[in-house]
Write an enzyme that holds these catalytic residues in place. Structure first.
Site, PDB file in Angstrom:
ATOM      1  N   ILE A 161       0.900  -1.156   0.000  1.00 25.33           N
ATOM      2  CA  ILE A 161       0.000   0.000   0.000  1.00 25.33           C
ATOM      3  C   ILE A 161       0.941   1.208   0.000  1.00 25.33           C
ATOM      4  O   ILE A 161       1.899   1.260   0.772  1.00 25.33           O
ATOM      5  CB  ILE A 161      -0.949  -0.014   1.222  1.00 25.33           C
ATOM      6  CG1 ILE A 161      -1.877   1.209   1.225  1.00 25.33           C
ATOM      7  CG2 ILE A 161      -0.214  -0.117   2.532  1.00 25.33           C
ATOM      8  CD1 ILE A 161      -2.974   1.147   2.317  1.00 25.33           C
ATOM      9  N   SER A 162       0.714   2.157  -0.905  1.00 28.93           N
ATOM     10  CA  SER A 162       1.627   3.298  -1.031  1.00 28.93           C
ATOM     11  C   SER A 162       1.634   4.128   0.253  1.00 28.93           C
ATOM     12  O   SER A 162       0.675   4.117   1.024  1.00 28.93           O
ATOM     13  CB  SER A 162       1.180   4.195  -2.186  1.00 28.93           C
ATOM     14  OG  SER A 162       1.014   3.457  -3.369  1.00 28.93           O
ATOM     15  N   ALA A 163       2.710   4.878   0.450  1.00 27.75           N
ATOM     16  CA  ALA A 163       2.794   5.795   1.590  1.00 27.75           C
ATOM     17  C   ALA A 163       1.744   6.892   1.425  1.00 27.75           C
ATOM     18  O   ALA A 163       1.452   7.313   0.304  1.00 27.75           O
ATOM     19  CB  ALA A 163       4.185   6.409   1.659  1.00 27.75           C
TER      20      ALA A 163
END
Ligand code: SAH
Length: 215
Positions: free
Chosen positions: A61-63
């Site tokens: 999951i992206s930052a």
């Protein structure tokens, strides 16, 4: 018990101070979507750390700063047709839906059926399924049946702009996509100028690789 609401507010204030969140629209969207709801239990503790987190199948999951930055670059508003390539947990799709005030449609496509199912469950629990539609398959080919799209958001790094995705972008559309370069990846904003891609580099990034096919 973790106070997720305060942690979310703190992170968003930090992203504003850093100049990553620029608009009220993206701030509100980030405030409205509980990131912890898109994480397995053992990761919820880290929901408001500004870092990518590894989920299933070696994907991430992206930052939060990357989600916010991409939403700002997309210039979301109510009523758009958005395509996301790389659903992952469904979090970014939900933030896009909120940035459009839940008016419009987000098509999102995920390669791994297990992740598509996980994302669908997360989005269903939070009431997003009337605006976010999850598909399983190779997103480098886009979703021709539902094209054209006003905005295309790609959350896995591709060797080049997939031609089929570019074809499915509307003439005044905007695509945000990480592209692999020799030793790094660069985030680009891609627009159409007389059917030719205009590529504006934004910053260095680090995404998982896109499964990519051109045939
Ligand atoms: N946007 C996601 C994070 C995405 S990580 C979130 O908010 O959680 C990148 C995702 O792209 C991974 O889930 C990976 O499986 C998916 N992916 C990689 N190549 C793909 C392809 N060709 N088509 C669709 N999804 C792909």
């Amino acid at each position: 018990m973790i106070d997720f609401t305060s942690a979310r507010r703190r992170l968003i204030n930090m992203l504003k101070d850093e100049g990553i969140i620029k608009s009220d629209r993206v701030e509100r969207a980030m405030l409205n979507v509980p990131r912890e709801e898109f994480l397995p239990n053992y990761l919820k503790l880290y929901a408001y750390e500004d870092t990518p987190l590894e989920i299933m199948y070696g994907q991430t999951i992206s930052a939060p700063h990357m989600v916010a930055m991409m939403c700002e670059l997309l210039g979301l508003k109510p009523g758009l047709r958005v395509l996301e390539v790389g659903t992952g947990t469904g979090y970014h799709a939900a933030v896009c839906a909120e940035a459009m005030e839940r008016r419009g449609v987000v098509y999102t496509i995920e390669y791994y059926p297990g992740l598509a199912l996980y994302a669908t469950q997360n989005l269903a629990r939070l009431g997003y399924l009337d605006i976010v539609h999850v598909f399983t398959g190779d997103g480098s080919r886009g979703l021709p049946k539902y094209a054209p799209f006003d905005r295309i958001l790609v959350t896995a790094a591709a060797p080049r702009v997939p031609p089929q995705l570019f074809n499915q972008l509307s003439s005044d559309g905007v695509m945000v996509i990480p592209i692999e370069e020799r030793f790094t990846q660069v985030l680009y904003v891609v627009t159409k100028e007389d059917d030719v891609p205009h590529m504006r580099p934004v910053t260095y990034v680090s995404f998982v690789k896109m499964r990519y096919s051109e045939e």
